[in-house]
Scaffold this motif. Structure first.
Motif, PDB file in Angstrom:
ATOM      1  N   GLY A  62       0.761  -1.128   0.111  1.00 14.36           N
ATOM      2  CA  GLY A  62       0.070   0.040   0.029  1.00 14.36           C
ATOM      3  C   GLY A  62       0.804   1.096  -0.047  1.00 14.36           C
ATOM      4  N   GLY A  63       0.140   2.393   0.167  1.00 14.59           N
ATOM      5  CA  GLY A  63       0.893   3.625   0.401  1.00 14.59           C
ATOM      6  C   GLY A  63       1.665   4.391  -0.900  1.00 14.59           C
ATOM      7  N   ALA A  64       2.916   4.648  -0.689  1.00 21.36           N
ATOM      8  CA  ALA A  64       3.545   5.161  -1.576  1.00 21.36           C
ATOM      9  C   ALA A  64       3.985   4.405  -2.858  1.00 21.36           C
ATOM     10  CB  ALA A  64       4.521   6.129  -1.225  1.00 21.36           C
ATOM     11  N   LEU A  65       4.225   3.100  -2.254  1.00 22.38           N
ATOM     12  CA  LEU A  65       4.892   2.114  -3.097  1.00 22.38           C
ATOM     13  C   LEU A  65       3.659   1.591  -4.043  1.00 22.38           C
ATOM     14  CD1 LEU A  65       7.339   0.523  -3.427  1.00 22.38           C
ATOM     15  CD2 LEU A  65       6.005  -1.663  -2.135  1.00 22.38           C
ATOM     16  N   ASP A  66       2.368   1.489  -3.588  1.00 28.73           N
ATOM     17  CA  ASP A  66       1.312   1.387  -4.485  1.00 28.73           C
ATOM     18  C   ASP A  66       1.054   2.138  -5.548  1.00 28.73           C
ATOM     19  OD1 ASP A  66      -0.674  -0.640  -5.279  1.00 28.73           O
ATOM     20  OD2 ASP A  66      -2.084   0.641  -3.839  1.00 28.73           O
ATOM     21  N   ASP A  67       1.129   3.534  -4.680  1.00 32.72           N
ATOM     22  CA  ASP A  67       0.834   4.631  -5.979  1.00 32.72           C
ATOM     23  C   ASP A  67       1.835   4.486  -7.239  1.00 32.72           C
ATOM     24  OD1 ASP A  67      -1.122   5.269  -4.354  1.00 32.72           O
ATOM     25  OD2 ASP A  67       0.096   6.983  -3.216  1.00 32.72           O
ATOM     26  N   VAL A  68       3.305   4.316  -6.728  1.00 28.60           N
ATOM     27  CA  VAL A  68       4.139   4.325  -7.907  1.00 28.60           C
ATOM     28  C   VAL A  68       3.844   3.156  -8.637  1.00 28.60           C
ATOM     29  CG1 VAL A  68       6.777   3.956  -8.315  1.00 28.60           C
ATOM     30  CG2 VAL A  68       5.987   5.462  -6.532  1.00 28.60           C
ATOM     31  N   ALA A  69       3.868   1.946  -8.113  1.00 26.03           N
ATOM     32  CA  ALA A  69       3.256   0.675  -8.977  1.00 26.03           C
ATOM     33  C   ALA A  69       2.273   0.997  -9.981  1.00 26.03           C
ATOM     34  CB  ALA A  69       3.228  -0.392  -8.108  1.00 26.03           C
ATOM     35  N   THR A  70       1.059   1.543  -9.253  1.00 22.99           N
ATOM     36  CA  THR A  70      -0.167   1.692 -10.147  1.00 22.99           C
ATOM     37  C   THR A  70       0.149   2.819 -11.538  1.00 22.99           C
ATOM     38  OG1 THR A  70      -1.288   1.495  -7.929  1.00 22.99           O
ATOM     39  CG2 THR A  70      -2.485   2.459 -10.158  1.00 22.99           C
ATOM     40  N   MET A  71       1.025   3.867 -10.927  1.00 18.66           N
ATOM     41  CA  MET A  71       1.321   4.757 -12.089  1.00 18.66           C
ATOM     42  C   MET A  71       2.057   4.138 -13.035  1.00 18.66           C
ATOM     43  SD  MET A  71       3.778   8.230 -11.487  1.00 18.66           S
ATOM     44  CE  MET A  71       5.382   7.313 -11.741  1.00 18.66           C
ATOM     45  N   PHE A  72       3.147   3.268 -12.791  1.00 17.24           N
ATOM     46  CA  PHE A  72       3.828   2.532 -13.848  1.00 17.24           C
ATOM     47  C   PHE A  72       2.736   1.567 -14.601  1.00 17.24           C
ATOM     48  CE2 PHE A  72       7.858   3.719 -12.029  1.00 17.24           C
ATOM     49  CZ  PHE A  72       8.563   4.103 -13.256  1.00 17.24           C
ATOM     50  N   SER A  73       2.000   0.911 -14.068  1.00 15.73           N
ATOM     51  CA  SER A  73       1.044   0.128 -14.711  1.00 15.73           C
ATOM     52  C   SER A  73       0.249   0.960 -15.818  1.00 15.73           C
ATOM     53  CB  SER A  73       0.046  -0.494 -13.760  1.00 15.73           C
ATOM     54  OG  SER A  73       0.941  -1.450 -12.782  1.00 15.73           O
ATOM     55  N   ASN A  74      -0.333   2.107 -14.977  1.00 17.58           N
ATOM     56  CA  ASN A  74      -0.965   2.923 -16.211  1.00 17.58           C
ATOM     57  C   ASN A  74      -0.498   3.487 -17.130  1.00 17.58           C
ATOM     58  OD1 ASN A  74      -3.348   2.401 -14.652  1.00 17.58           O
ATOM     59  ND2 ASN A  74      -3.014   4.258 -13.403  1.00 17.58           N
ATOM     60  N   ILE A  75       0.867   3.889 -17.015  1.00 14.42           N
ATOM     61  CA  ILE A  75       1.723   4.406 -18.050  1.00 14.42           C
ATOM     62  C   ILE A  75       1.773   3.071 -19.185  1.00 14.42           C
ATOM     63  CG2 ILE A  75       3.898   5.160 -18.833  1.00 14.42           C
ATOM     64  CD1 ILE A  75       4.032   6.783 -16.320  1.00 14.42           C
ATOM     65  N   PHE A  76       2.316   2.103 -18.535  1.00 13.79           N
ATOM     66  CA  PHE A  76       2.673   0.992 -19.569  1.00 13.79           C
ATOM     67  C   PHE A  76       1.442   0.416 -20.240  1.00 13.79           C
ATOM     68  CE2 PHE A  76       6.903   1.328 -17.948  1.00 13.79           C
ATOM     69  CZ  PHE A  76       7.749   0.650 -18.668  1.00 13.79           C
ATOM     70  N   ILE A  77       0.388   0.555 -19.539  1.00 14.57           N
ATOM     71  CA  ILE A  77      -0.940  -0.223 -20.126  1.00 14.57           C
ATOM     72  C   ILE A  77      -1.356   0.627 -21.486  1.00 14.57           C
ATOM     73  CG2 ILE A  77      -2.958   0.816 -19.057  1.00 14.57           C
ATOM     74  CD1 ILE A  77      -3.406  -2.208 -18.343  1.00 14.57           C
ATOM     75  N   VAL A  78      -1.211   1.934 -21.450  1.00 10.85           N
ATOM     76  CA  VAL A  78      -1.479   2.566 -22.671  1.00 10.85           C
ATOM     77  C   VAL A  78      -0.469   2.410 -23.731  1.00 10.85           C
ATOM     78  CG1 VAL A  78      -3.186   4.008 -21.468  1.00 10.85           C
ATOM     79  CG2 VAL A  78      -0.391   4.784 -21.864  1.00 10.85           C
ATOM     80  N   ILE A  79       0.651   1.936 -23.638  1.00 11.87           N
ATOM     81  CA  ILE A  79       1.639   1.862 -24.546  1.00 11.87           C
ATOM     82  C   ILE A  79       1.153   0.632 -25.552  1.00 11.87           C
ATOM     83  CG2 ILE A  79       3.996   1.404 -25.114  1.00 11.87           C
ATOM     84  CD1 ILE A  79       4.882   2.787 -22.652  1.00 11.87           C
TER      85      ILE A  79
END
Ligand SMILES: Nc1ncnc2c1ncn2[C@@H]1O[C@H](COP(=O)(O)OP(=O)(O)O)[C@@H](O)[C@H]1O
Ligand SMILES: [Mg+2]
Lengths: 333, 314
Positions: B124-141
């Motif tokens: 959770g927390g910041a780690l989850d935020d970073v992980a989610t951000m990367f997923s969201n970036i990579f998923i639209v590629i």
């Protein structure tokens, strides 16, 4: 009945917990709660749904951190457990039984695994074969017989009552000194409740476990509890020996509760009926004073402003109410 | 310290009867499930073909002969290519790079999904935020176009480059699914209960979360193999892989290059096409059967008596 005596095993002093949701709304789930548990007693924390009982349990279990106040287990501040071994020691000493046995057991683990795992974690029993024997013995003690058969059962193969017995065996597995049981029978069929209550009494009598038994049912509290703590909207408004509180309630809220039981004779039934359950009250705006102020028939102006202090009555009986305090003051002078 | 209750004298000699371990029961359920069995048989069949390639189709599949564009004959079971290579030999040998890349890329992608999806959500927390951000970036590629660009840039992606590209673009889908599953599980009482018994964080992930997610993880792994095989075939077909290795994708590339269809050389195109479809279909069948087996509540109770009768079929 066990009288509270000696050094408390668990002490809560002025414990509060406030949840902030969003910017403006705050919920004072637990307000200035002080109580002590003494070795080998069963203390019932009774209160309607939403009164802060589970939050109190979570604070004791260090699943939440209190906003203010201290919780001490055998003198040790629970919020200041430092290091892995201190945590482990606390986990070994204080266990919890959850309300919903359908949620508290992992669907992929057998009863045997669930009960044996805590022993493995705490190395309380060295060899695997000794551990298996201990698990089988526990299964027998919680009346899941033949134990060798129940050992391999998965939760979906067990009834609610059987699941709760597995959960109790898990809590007992590391031989804890204190167990917090959060409404352990409220999700079970009425006919199964007496058996679980019996098990808790037995664990106290034979293994010397201290219990904080949380319930919203007055009859089971009266049946199982040595003492009763009455909780309402985050505060404990009355506490005393179970008989004294049920037979001679002093706080207006407790009085209203007991008068509202449709069949008072059922209070002697030991939680095997459902009509001694505390009803929920409509919520009122949070105030700095007594939370029962708006509904109280004998409230005075001060009730709305300040939280009353404890008024000691006879024995271990005490109440947090300005009205009671004033009446006693009047009697004395 | 204290003993829980008192030990009753009859307990000393009590022993556990042996029961088939869970993993054995799961496999048994798999074999009983028709869909899953068919899928497994087809897939394993291809693995065996690939392993036995030197026995089934001895010699170098790239060997050029005089018999060009020959339809199926007794000697060339599946005909020959425009360069006189045996299509049979190429199809058999082509199993190898396709499955190897699919398997390795699938494993790598799933590992990334687990680490990023489960790790982020559990902590959770910041780690989850970073992980989610990367997923969201990579998923639209868009995966395949990116691969094309990368492969072009790398001048013919080799096996390693292809695996890396497939994994880098494939992980966010699994990560998202595993993240939401982890979020749902970590709030459950049994996870709290495990924590209260003193289970460590890694212990909770490994012993409480994973067993509940295993069907999801396996399904994800199989889907990723399918995705990886598809990606590999596409890259090869477009000539962006190493066109000199023999694989189903490069077969199709050369068939296209020599305009096999215009010459009516169906034998050059259909065999690799069918193989790709069969492997994909087999994985889909296994995936479906996992869905059916995943929920222990849906299968019959693993009573010991039933297992003994298992041999007579159900
Ligand atoms: N994690 C939380 N976040 C916000 N509010 C909470 C949380 N947990 C409990 N509450 C609120 O605190 C109050 C007391 O809840 P709880 O302790 O569960 O009561 P009980 O167990 O007596 O039914 C309720 O109003 C509940 O909505
Ligand atoms: Mg509760």
């Amino acid at each position: 009945m066990t009288e509270p005596e000696g050094v408390p095993i668990l002490s809560l002093t002025h414990v509060s917990k406030t949840f902030f949701s969003g910017r403006r709304s705050r919920i004072d789930a637990v307000r200035d709660v002080t109580f002590h548990l003494y070795p080998h007693e069963i203390v019932c924390l009774v209160g309607e749904s939403g009164s802060g009982k589970s939050t109190t349990a979570h604070l004791i279990m260090a699943m939440e951190t209190s906003t203010s106040g201290t919780i001490r287990y055998q003198g040790q501040d629970v919020a200041r457990l430092r290091g892995r071994s201190a945590h482990r020691q606390y986990r070994r000493a204080v266990q919890m039984i959850f309300q919903d046995p359908y949620a508290s057991l992992n669907p992929v683990h057998t009863a045997g695994y669930t009960i044996g795992r805590p022993m493995e974690i705490h190395h309380s029993i060295a060899s695997a074969s000794q551990r298996n024997k201990a698990v089988l013995r526990l299964l027998r003690q919680v009346d899941l017989t033949p134990p060798a058969e129940f050992y391999y059962k998965l939760p979906y193969q067990l009834s609610g009552g059987q699941r709760q017995r597995v959960a109790i065996a898990r809590a007992l597995a590391v031989q804890p000194a204190l167990i917090i049981a959060d409404e352990p029978v409220s999700m079970l069929d009425v006919s199964l409740r007496a058996g679980i209550l019996q098990l808790i009494l037995q664990a106290r009598d034979e293994a010397g476990v201290t219990f904080l038994y949380i319930t919203h049912d007055l009859a089971s509290a009266r049946y199982i509890g040595d003492r009763i703590l009455v909780m309402y909207r985050g505060i404990i408004c009355e506490e005393g020996m179970a008989d004294a509180v049920i037979n001679g309630p002093q706080h207006p809220y407790t009085k209203a509760l007991i008068e509202a039981v449709p069949n008072p004779e059922h209070l002697e039934d030991g939680g095997t009926v459902d009509d001694t359950v505390i009803p929920s009250h409509p919520s009122a705006p949070a105030s700095p004073g007594c939370p029962y102020y708006a509904l109280c028939p004998v409230s005075v102006a001060e009730c709305q402003q300040n939280l009353p202090d404890w008024t000691e009555l006879s024995g271990k009986h005490r109440v947090r109410c300005f009205h009671v305090a004033d009446a006693r003051h009047g009697v004395k002078t | 310290m204290m003993t829980p209750f008192t030990a009753s004298p009859g307990d000393e000699g009590e022993a556990l009867p042996s029961v088939k371990p869970r993993s054995a029961r799961t496999w048994l359920a798999f074999v009983r499930n028709r869909t899953g069995l068919i899928g497994i048989v087809i897939f394993v069949g291809f693995v065996v073909l690939g392993l036995l390639a030197p026995v089934i189709a001895p010699g170098n599949p790239a060997t050029i002969t005089m018999h060009i564009m020959s339809p199926p004959t007794a000697h060339y079971w599946l005909g020959t290519t425009a360069e006189g290579q045996s299509v049979w030999s190429q199809v058999i040998w082509g199993t190898r790079p396709t499955l190897v890349i699919g398997f390795i890329a699938g494993a790598l992608t799933t590992a990334l999904s687990i680490i990023i999806g489960v790790g982020g959500a559990y902590n959770g927390g910041a780690l989850d935020d970073v992980a989610t951000m990367f997923s969201n970036i990579f998923i639209v590629i868009p995966g395949i176009p990116l691969m094309i660009v990368l492969a072009t840039y790398l001048h013919h992606a080799g096996t390693v480059a292809m695996i890396l590209v497939i994994s880098a673009t494939g992980w966010p889908f699994g990560a998202r699914v595993l993240r939401s599953q982890t979020l749902a599980l970590r709030k459950r009482d049994f996870v709290q209960a495990a924590r209260l018994t003193g289970e460590s964080t890694w212990g909770i992930v490994q012993r409480e979360l994973f067993p509940n997610m295993i069907s999801l993880i396996v399904a994800n792994f199989l889907s990723t193999i399918m995705y990886a095989i598809g990606a590999e075939v596409s890259l090869q077909f477009l000539g962006l892989g190493n066109i000199n290795t023999v694989s189903w994708g490069s077969m199709l590339y050369w068939a296209g290059n020599y305009q096999a269809l215009a010459f009516g050389a169906w034998w050059w195109i259909i065999p690799p096409g069918i193989c790709i479809a069969l492997v994909g279909g087999a994985l889909a069948l296994v995936n479906r059967s996992i869905d059916e087996i995943a929920n222990p509540q849906l299968t019959s109770a693993p009573k010991r008596g039933r297992l003994h009768r298992g041999g007579t079929g159900s």
